[in-house]
Design a protein around this motif. Sequence first.
Motif, PDB file in Angstrom:
ATOM      1  N   ALA A 198      41.747  -7.613  25.146  1.00  0.00           N
ATOM      2  CA  ALA A 198      42.643  -7.171  26.224  1.00  0.00           C
ATOM      3  C   ALA A 198      43.893  -8.038  26.317  1.00  0.00           C
ATOM      4  O   ALA A 198      44.729  -7.822  27.193  1.00  0.00           O
ATOM      5  N   GLY A 199      44.021  -9.022  25.429  1.00  0.00           N
ATOM      6  CA  GLY A 199      45.191  -9.885  25.441  1.00  0.00           C
ATOM      7  C   GLY A 199      45.089 -11.065  26.389  1.00  0.00           C
ATOM      8  O   GLY A 199      46.062 -11.802  26.573  1.00  0.00           O
ATOM      9  N   ARG A 200      43.911 -11.262  26.993  1.00  0.00           N
ATOM     10  CA  ARG A 200      43.747 -12.377  27.924  1.00  0.00           C
ATOM     11  C   ARG A 200      43.538 -13.676  27.151  1.00  0.00           C
ATOM     12  O   ARG A 200      42.915 -13.694  26.088  1.00  0.00           O
ATOM     13  N   LEU A 201      44.061 -14.751  27.706  1.00  0.00           N
ATOM     14  CA  LEU A 201      43.889 -16.068  27.104  1.00  0.00           C
ATOM     15  C   LEU A 201      42.501 -16.604  27.441  1.00  0.00           C
ATOM     16  O   LEU A 201      42.090 -16.600  28.603  1.00  0.00           O
ATOM     17  N   ARG A 202      41.802 -17.063  26.421  1.00  0.00           N
ATOM     18  CA  ARG A 202      40.477 -17.658  26.596  1.00  0.00           C
ATOM     19  C   ARG A 202      40.393 -18.918  25.753  1.00  0.00           C
ATOM     20  O   ARG A 202      41.188 -19.118  24.832  1.00  0.00           O
TER      21      ARG A 202
ATOM     22  N   ALA B 114      40.367 -22.904  31.040  1.00  0.00           N
ATOM     23  CA  ALA B 114      38.984 -23.396  31.082  1.00  0.00           C
ATOM     24  C   ALA B 114      38.331 -23.099  32.423  1.00  0.00           C
ATOM     25  O   ALA B 114      37.121 -22.862  32.496  1.00  0.00           O
ATOM     26  N   ASP B 115      39.122 -23.099  33.492  1.00  0.00           N
ATOM     27  CA  ASP B 115      38.584 -22.860  34.833  1.00  0.00           C
ATOM     28  C   ASP B 115      38.522 -21.383  35.192  1.00  0.00           C
ATOM     29  O   ASP B 115      38.130 -21.036  36.307  1.00  0.00           O
TER      30      ASP B 115
ATOM     31  N   PRO C 284      37.266 -36.399  35.169  1.00  0.00           N
ATOM     32  CA  PRO C 284      38.052 -35.203  34.850  1.00  0.00           C
ATOM     33  C   PRO C 284      37.557 -34.510  33.581  1.00  0.00           C
ATOM     34  O   PRO C 284      37.301 -35.155  32.565  1.00  0.00           O
ATOM     35  N   GLY C 285      37.390 -33.200  33.679  1.00  0.00           N
ATOM     36  CA  GLY C 285      36.986 -32.409  32.526  1.00  0.00           C
ATOM     37  C   GLY C 285      35.502 -32.410  32.230  1.00  0.00           C
ATOM     38  O   GLY C 285      35.067 -31.746  31.292  1.00  0.00           O
ATOM     39  N   LEU C 286      34.715 -33.151  33.010  1.00  0.00           N
ATOM     40  CA  LEU C 286      33.273 -33.230  32.745  1.00  0.00           C
ATOM     41  C   LEU C 286      32.490 -32.573  33.870  1.00  0.00           C
ATOM     42  O   LEU C 286      32.661 -32.916  35.036  1.00  0.00           O
TER      43      LEU C 286
ATOM     44  N   GLY D 207      47.086 -21.810  17.526  1.00  0.00           N
ATOM     45  CA  GLY D 207      47.092 -22.214  16.122  1.00  0.00           C
ATOM     46  C   GLY D 207      46.074 -23.297  15.809  1.00  0.00           C
ATOM     47  O   GLY D 207      45.529 -23.352  14.704  1.00  0.00           O
ATOM     48  N   HIS D 208      45.795 -24.151  16.791  1.00  0.00           N
ATOM     49  CA  HIS D 208      44.814 -25.226  16.604  1.00  0.00           C
ATOM     50  C   HIS D 208      43.420 -24.840  17.097  1.00  0.00           C
ATOM     51  O   HIS D 208      42.525 -25.689  17.141  1.00  0.00           O
ATOM     52  N   GLY D 209      43.250 -23.579  17.483  1.00  0.00           N
ATOM     53  CA  GLY D 209      41.930 -23.105  17.888  1.00  0.00           C
ATOM     54  C   GLY D 209      41.524 -23.475  19.298  1.00  0.00           C
ATOM     55  O   GLY D 209      40.380 -23.263  19.689  1.00  0.00           O
ATOM     56  N   MET D 210      42.464 -24.027  20.082  1.00  0.00           N
ATOM     57  CA  MET D 210      42.131 -24.407  21.454  1.00  0.00           C
ATOM     58  C   MET D 210      42.107 -23.197  22.386  1.00  0.00           C
ATOM     59  O   MET D 210      41.369 -23.167  23.365  1.00  0.00           O
ATOM     60  N   LEU D 211      42.948 -22.213  22.094  1.00  0.00           N
ATOM     61  CA  LEU D 211      42.994 -20.962  22.849  1.00  0.00           C
ATOM     62  C   LEU D 211      42.859 -19.798  21.881  1.00  0.00           C
ATOM     63  O   LEU D 211      43.102 -19.931  20.685  1.00  0.00           O
TER      64      LEU D 211
END
Length: 202
Positions: free
Chosen positions: A52-56, A12-13, A167-169, A43-47
């Motif tokens: 290019a194979g990068r995690l988003r 996320a960052d 946190p997270g906001l 699998g849960h759609g979080m990532l």
Amino acid sequence: MDRGLRLLHLVADAPGGLTVTEAANRLGIGRAAVYRLAGPLTGHGMLRRDEAGRLRLGAGVLHLARRAQPLLAEGALPALRRLAEQAGATAHLTVVEGGEGVALAVVEPTWTSYHVAYRTGARHPLDRGAAGRAILAGRAGSADPVSSSGELQAGAYGVAAPVLGVPGLEASVGVVALAPLDVETVGPQIRAAAAAIAAALG
């Protein structure tokens, strides 16, 4: 679970996403462990993995965020009502969504002859208007109020400050009016509202 959540926060960052190797280095674990953590999150759609194979971040994060937004707005309303009445201006809570600022909650003053009609759900770039630029200032560690004039709407004046410590906001609270605002007067009111919202949501 802890490492999975840490991976989610790292991605996320990282606006450009992370390679598996980069994620492994930042977490201090092996690449195989990153693959194991990323599997259920994907699998849960979080990532998701881009071309290019990068995690988003995946769309599932936005779904959760939208479910949480009414709770955020509800927690912010008492402080926004006080701020709108004190400042005699439309008060708002703006959050980051998809790289833009989104007005999550808006409260208009009850005693003024006229005020800005600011629509909940209005979106704008973070580098335009006091609300977005206050969020950017918060990223840099500043809690000082930010002012703007006519950047989002001709003839409108805004002052906003970041909401810090939740946190997270990423958010800001501010006011917008049809006449210039005295930052020396409304600035402390806005910072007090931001602190109250952080306490309510933290």
